[in-house]
Design an enzyme around this catalytic site. Structure first.
Site, mmCIF file in Angstrom:
data_model
loop_
_atom_site.group_PDB
_atom_site.id
_atom_site.type_symbol
_atom_site.label_atom_id
_atom_site.label_comp_id
_atom_site.label_asym_id
_atom_site.label_seq_id
_atom_site.Cartn_x
_atom_site.Cartn_y
_atom_site.Cartn_z
ATOM 1 N N LYS A 288 -11.266 2.269 -21.247
ATOM 2 C CA LYS A 288 -10.514 2.220 -22.319
ATOM 3 C C LYS A 288 -10.991 2.681 -23.475
ATOM 4 C CE LYS A 288 -8.529 -2.027 -21.598
ATOM 5 N NZ LYS A 288 -9.134 -2.205 -20.258
ATOM 6 N N HIS B 27 -16.623 -3.514 -24.491
ATOM 7 C CA HIS B 27 -16.995 -2.159 -24.041
ATOM 8 C C HIS B 27 -18.202 -1.552 -25.164
ATOM 9 C CE1 HIS B 27 -13.312 -1.603 -26.602
ATOM 10 N NE2 HIS B 27 -14.230 -0.969 -27.397
#
Ligand code: IMP
Length: 444
Positions: free
Chosen positions: A16, A41
């Site tokens: 994502k 992330h």
């Protein structure tokens, strides 16, 4: 201007971060609506790498505002440390980094309880990120937790005392040491509260104003559909609403303010932590996927479990999220395989099942029914457009589209921005207000 929810269609780690980073210049603000610093992330920005856990990657784009919504659980120390790391790297957040004052405070006691519980579960451990996410949501739902605004309350110490009264006996029963006294914790909490003041906002009012001004918003989901508290593989889930529907309550906007959803789907499946995983590959192919896909957790560094695409779970994800378009990530990881399996049904107790079961025992017993598709054995990394992809790779994508009932409009073939094929003219073009970025030469 449109608003869009972006959500993980599997067990998280679908990539994502890259997709949000790619499309967020089309939006005025990025809003997170659930989870906490269990997410993570790495964004590659120029020649620099940023590891983000709480703050949306939109912060790396100077024109983008970022909001941490009320549906999140926020560890003030983790937030402040992440913000300070960004500032040290030259990222200016002045006037564009907001935190909902109604977000739940995740305190060190929550993390202590998470760790003690996981240790006590032994082989049955959920495999949490040990950040205190579950206990923080429990405090919220139990109505004895603190919200960020409460860190500044005059009766802070009494509120902490009430929270400690619930947590201390649980820690004691688990054989863990006692939590710090409330008075000591109050000092730290007050300091965190004061440090947060410059970011705190009534998220509902802020977003309501922006919507009225016609600003475009991107709601960024964390974790993934199958980790959703209600719909995921309970109890091997996280403690929040990780599906697209969580965006309205978790950000404080009306459901009617959300125009559409995009799902991020990895070309195969990974999972960290315990719980059923029907298409898991424990042999050579699983090892190949882990190595080639660099499948190690950003938050905990744990090796991820890897397996074939599961369209039973994928269709369930589409049922729940109703995504208008899919961003398919890491297609290049499959480049070297001769044959690619896709699970299209489960065999449970001698029956063929097409719907994702609620019963954990049934899910654990489920055997995947595979369809074999030929691999392409060629590099997709250099593909500049859909037509540049090898025919077998296009067939694989088309097969997934058919199975899931949603168009694949972005294909990612590597970690870098340029390694992305964007198919114009679809739902994403509309949902980004015609500002879908012209990455890769595919748009030329
Ligand atoms: P928790 O969210 O730390 O309570 O962990 C519950 C489950 O969700 C565990 O299986 C974790 O590995 C998983 N999980 C939590 N956050 C993420 C994420 O960002 N990506 C993938 N899995 C996650």
């Amino acid at each position: 201007m449109p608003t869009l929810v972006i959500v993980g269609m599997q067990w998280g780690d679908e990539g994502k971060g890259k997709i949000v980073d790619l499309i967020c210049p089309a939006f005025d603000a990025v809003v997170r609506y659930q989870g906490g610093h269990n997410a993570g992330h790495t964004v590659k920005f120029g020649d620099r790498h940023f590891s983000l856990h709480l703050i949306p990657s939109g912060i790396l784009h100077p024109e983008t505002a970022c909001v941490l919504g009320n549906g999140m659980v926020i560890a003030p120390d983790a937030f402040l440390a992440e913000r300070d790391r960004l500032r040290a790297a030259g990222i200016d957040d002045a006037g564009r980094l907001f935190v909902s004052n109604r977000a739940a405070a995740l305190l060190p006691w929550h993390a202590e309880l998470d760790r003690a519980r996981e240790a006590a579960r032994g082989d049955g451990a959920i495999g949490t990120t040990a950040r205190g996410i579950g206990p923080a949501y429990e405090s919220k739902a139990g109505r004895y937790g603190l919200r960020l605004v409460d860190l500044l309350a005059s009766d802070l110490e009494q509120r902490l005392e009430a929270l400690r009264a619930v947590i201390a006996p649980q820690l004691a029963a688990l054989g863990a040491g006692p939590p710090a006294p409330a008075a000591a914790e109050a000092g730290r909490c007050r300091a965190w509260g004061e440090a947060l003041v410059e970011h705190l906002a009534d998220g509902e009012q802020l977003l309501g104003r922006w919507l009225a001004e016609g600003k475009s918003l991107l709601f960024e989901g964390a974790q993934g559909t199958l980790l959703d508290l209600d719909h995921g593989t309970y109890p091997f889930v996280t403690s929040s609403s990780a599906t697209a529907g969580g965006a309205a309550p978790g950000a404080g906007v009306a459901p009617t303010a959300i125009d559409g959803a995009a799902g991020v789907l990895k070309a195969y499946v990974t999972r960290v932590g315990g719980g059923p995983f029907t298409t898991e590959l424990t042999g050579e192919v699983g090892e190949y996927l882990r190595r080639r896909g660099n499948e190690y957790g950003t938050t905990t560094g744990r090796p991820r479990r890897c397996g074939w695409m599961d369209t039973v779970a994928g269709r369930y994800g589409q049922l729940l999220n109703g995504v208008d378009a899919i961003a398919l990530t890491k297609l290049d990881v499959l480049d070297e395989l001769d044959e690619i399996e896709v699970c299209t049904a489960y065999r449970i107790g001698g029956r063929t099942v097409h719907d994702f079961p609620a019963d954990l025992a049934a899910l654990e017993e489920a055997e995947p029914v595979y369809e074999s598709l030929p691999g392409w054995r060629a590099s997709t990394a250099g593909a500049l457009s859909w037509d540049d992809l090898p025919a077998a790779a296009r067939d694989y994508v088309a097969f997934l589209q058919d199975q899931l009932g949603a168009p694949v409009e972005i294909v990612s073939t590597g970690p870098r921005r340029e390694e992305t094929i964007v198919r114009p003219g679809g739902a994403l073009e509309r949902l980004t207000g015609g500002r879908l970025p012209a990455v890769a030469a595919g748009r030329d």
